[in-house]
Write a protein that holds these residues in place. Structure first.
Motif, short mmCIF file in Angstrom:
data_model
loop_
_atom_site.label_atom_id
_atom_site.label_comp_id
_atom_site.label_asym_id
_atom_site.label_seq_id
_atom_site.Cartn_x
_atom_site.Cartn_y
_atom_site.Cartn_z
N GLU A 152 0.83 -1.21 0.00
CA GLU A 152 0.00 0.00 0.00
C GLU A 152 0.87 1.26 0.00
O GLU A 152 0.59 2.22 -0.72
CB GLU A 152 -0.94 0.01 1.22
CG GLU A 152 -2.05 -1.01 1.14
CD GLU A 152 -1.66 -2.34 1.76
OE1 GLU A 152 -0.44 -2.65 1.80
OE2 GLU A 152 -2.57 -3.08 2.21
N ILE A 153 1.93 1.26 0.83
CA ILE A 153 2.81 2.42 0.91
C ILE A 153 3.53 2.65 -0.41
O ILE A 153 3.65 3.77 -0.90
CB ILE A 153 3.83 2.24 2.06
CG1 ILE A 153 3.12 2.22 3.41
CG2 ILE A 153 4.87 3.36 2.04
CD1 ILE A 153 4.03 1.83 4.57
N ALA A 154 4.04 1.58 -0.99
CA ALA A 154 4.89 1.71 -2.17
C ALA A 154 4.11 1.94 -3.46
O ALA A 154 4.48 2.77 -4.28
CB ALA A 154 5.77 0.47 -2.31
N CYS A 155 3.04 1.18 -3.65
CA CYS A 155 2.36 1.23 -4.95
C CYS A 155 0.86 1.02 -4.83
O CYS A 155 0.23 0.51 -5.76
CB CYS A 155 2.96 0.20 -5.91
SG CYS A 155 2.92 -1.51 -5.30
N GLY A 156 0.27 1.43 -3.70
CA GLY A 156 -1.17 1.24 -3.51
C GLY A 156 -2.02 1.92 -4.56
O GLY A 156 -3.03 1.38 -5.01
N ALA A 157 -1.60 3.12 -4.98
CA ALA A 157 -2.37 3.85 -6.00
C ALA A 157 -2.31 3.11 -7.34
O ALA A 157 -3.31 3.00 -8.05
CB ALA A 157 -1.84 5.27 -6.15
N SER A 158 -1.14 2.60 -7.68
CA SER A 158 -0.98 1.87 -8.94
C SER A 158 -1.81 0.59 -8.94
O SER A 158 -2.46 0.25 -9.94
CB SER A 158 0.49 1.52 -9.17
OG SER A 158 1.27 2.68 -9.32
N LEU A 159 -1.80 -0.12 -7.82
CA LEU A 159 -2.59 -1.35 -7.74
C LEU A 159 -4.07 -1.07 -7.93
O LEU A 159 -4.76 -1.79 -8.65
CB LEU A 159 -2.34 -2.05 -6.40
CG LEU A 159 -0.91 -2.52 -6.13
CD1 LEU A 159 -0.82 -3.18 -4.75
CD2 LEU A 159 -0.42 -3.47 -7.21
N GLU B 224 0.86 7.10 -13.84
CA GLU B 224 0.10 8.28 -13.41
C GLU B 224 -1.04 7.83 -12.51
O GLU B 224 -1.81 6.92 -12.84
CB GLU B 224 -0.43 9.02 -14.64
CG GLU B 224 -1.25 10.26 -14.31
CD GLU B 224 -2.74 9.95 -14.25
OE1 GLU B 224 -3.34 10.24 -13.20
OE2 GLU B 224 -3.28 9.41 -15.23
N VAL B 225 -1.14 8.48 -11.33
CA VAL B 225 -2.15 8.08 -10.35
C VAL B 225 -2.89 9.31 -9.81
O VAL B 225 -3.23 9.37 -8.63
CB VAL B 225 -1.51 7.28 -9.18
CG1 VAL B 225 -1.00 5.93 -9.67
CG2 VAL B 225 -0.39 8.08 -8.51
N ASP B 226 -3.16 10.27 -10.67
CA ASP B 226 -3.78 11.53 -10.25
C ASP B 226 -5.06 11.31 -9.44
O ASP B 226 -5.31 11.99 -8.45
CB ASP B 226 -4.10 12.41 -11.46
CG ASP B 226 -2.85 13.01 -12.08
OD1 ASP B 226 -1.75 12.77 -11.54
OD2 ASP B 226 -2.96 13.70 -13.10
N ASP B 227 -5.89 10.38 -9.87
CA ASP B 227 -7.18 10.14 -9.21
C ASP B 227 -7.08 9.13 -8.07
O ASP B 227 -8.10 8.81 -7.45
CB ASP B 227 -8.21 9.65 -10.22
CG ASP B 227 -8.61 10.73 -11.22
OD1 ASP B 227 -8.40 11.92 -10.91
OD2 ASP B 227 -9.12 10.38 -12.30
N TYR B 228 -5.88 8.63 -7.79
CA TYR B 228 -5.76 7.50 -6.87
C TYR B 228 -4.94 7.78 -5.63
O TYR B 228 -4.74 6.89 -4.81
CB TYR B 228 -5.16 6.31 -7.63
CG TYR B 228 -6.14 5.71 -8.62
CD1 TYR B 228 -7.00 4.70 -8.23
CD2 TYR B 228 -6.22 6.20 -9.92
CE1 TYR B 228 -7.92 4.16 -9.12
CE2 TYR B 228 -7.14 5.68 -10.81
CZ TYR B 228 -7.99 4.65 -10.41
OH TYR B 228 -8.91 4.14 -11.29
N THR B 229 -4.48 9.02 -5.45
CA THR B 229 -3.67 9.32 -4.27
C THR B 229 -4.49 9.19 -2.99
O THR B 229 -4.02 8.66 -1.98
CB THR B 229 -3.06 10.72 -4.38
OG1 THR B 229 -2.26 10.78 -5.57
CG2 THR B 229 -2.17 11.02 -3.20
N ASP B 230 -5.73 9.68 -2.99
CA ASP B 230 -6.58 9.53 -1.81
C ASP B 230 -6.84 8.06 -1.49
O ASP B 230 -6.94 7.68 -0.32
CB ASP B 230 -7.92 10.25 -2.03
CG ASP B 230 -7.88 11.70 -1.57
OD1 ASP B 230 -6.79 12.17 -1.20
OD2 ASP B 230 -8.93 12.36 -1.59
N ILE B 231 -6.96 7.25 -2.52
CA ILE B 231 -7.18 5.82 -2.33
C ILE B 231 -5.94 5.20 -1.68
O ILE B 231 -6.05 4.38 -0.75
CB ILE B 231 -7.50 5.15 -3.67
CG1 ILE B 231 -8.84 5.67 -4.21
CG2 ILE B 231 -7.53 3.63 -3.54
CD1 ILE B 231 -9.16 5.23 -5.61
#
Length: 305
Positions: A113-120, A244-251
């Motif tokens: 989650e810390i490293a790549c939670g937004a990408s996942l 790119e994770v613009d919409d996923y940082t909050d997630i």
């Protein structure tokens, strides 16, 4: 009017409670842009209106006979605005033309989650089949009775297809290299991933580095391996792949916060997490991004980036 006020007040408080609960988190934060802010606003608005209505109904105010009607109208307007605006905040990620399988491998319950939670989360929303493999319960760094459950909660929130948490010795994973290799080989045979994500070689945490080496050995015949960035990566971490994770940082932030056992650690805070995605986004000429080092990447086989 008293009954109407009470009913409208109760309805408002129920809406506030639903938004504040885990179901609200799963619905709002996971599915909508700026979901953490949207959720806080909804809770505040509906709680304020609900308490106002109940207070007016239970404590009569003859000098302000029309306040209840005004607040009821405000409740209905808030509900209407919510229904009207929410579709515009909905995260809309293009579906992948060819869904792929992804295997993410971490040392501890919160690493992915810390490293790549937004990408996942983004890969899940694009239609890919994403799986997680965790090597330890994190017994040295926290409560081993809580952390596996938090890993399951985080994975569920992100939408992962599966998460397997092994109980190898925290801080001493290097002593169980053959077991780790066996676990990873089993996962690769079972999942048949098109791409494997794991820790970087440039990571000063001994467990992270041990998982990196075990992954390279277990996936020695695999064509696509990317290494993610953790708080303990060194200055030698040199990303060449960005998502790119613009919409996923909050997630990502909400998934990390699911690991309540680790909440006192500074790298778990929303400000640190978002500043990292913003920094990598700047490097990638975007707003927010997560960064990876490619061990090797056969582009036509991955189809996920």
């Amino acid at each position: 009017m008293l009954v109407v006020s009470l009913a409208a007040g109760v309805l408002s408080l129920l809406l506030a409670a639903a938004a504040a609960a885990r179901t609200g988190r799963d619905l709002i934060v996971r599915r909508y842009r700026r979901g953490r802010t949207v959720r806080r606003v909804l809770v505040a608005v509906y709680a304020t209106l609900g308490l106002g209505l109940l207070g007016h109904a239970l404590i009569p105010h003859p000098e302000t006979p029309h306040v209840a009607e005004a607040v009821i109208i405000a409740v209905l307007m808030a509900l209407g605005v919510t229904i009207a605006l929410m579709p515009h905040f909905r995260i809309s990620t293009p579906a992948a033309s060819t869904p792929r399988r992804v295997l993410a491998i971490g040392a501890h319950p919160d690493d992915l989650e810390i490293a790549c939670g937004a990408s996942l989360a983004r890969l899940v929303d694009a239609g890919h089949d994403v799986h997680a493999l965790v090597m330890s319960h994190g017994a040295v760094g926290g409560d081993p009775t809580r952390r596996p459950g938090e890993a399951l909660s985080g994975a569920r929130f992100l939408g992962l297809a599966s998460v397997t948490v092994h109980d190898l010795p925290d801080t001493n994973l290097a002593l169980t290299e053959n077991q780790m290799i066996g676990h990873i080989e089993d996962a690769i045979r079972r999942i048949r991933p098109h791409i494997v994500l794991t820790h970087s070689d440039h990571d000063q945490h001994q467990d992270h580095h041990a998982v990196h080496l075990a992954t390279l050995r277990a996936a020695r015949n695999h064509h696509s391996i990317l290494c993610f960035e953790s708080p303990s990566t060194t200055r030698q971490f040199n990303p060449d792949v960005f998502l790119e994770v613009d919409d996923y940082t909050d997630i990502k932030v909400e998934a990390v916060l699911a690991h309540r056992d680790q909440s006192g650690k500074p790298y778990m805070t929303p400000s640190v997490l978002t500043s990292t995605t913003r920094f990598r986004g700047r490097q990638a000429k975007s707003t927010h991004a997560e960064a990876f080092e490619a061990v090797r990447l056969l582009v036509n086989e991955t189809g996920v980036l």
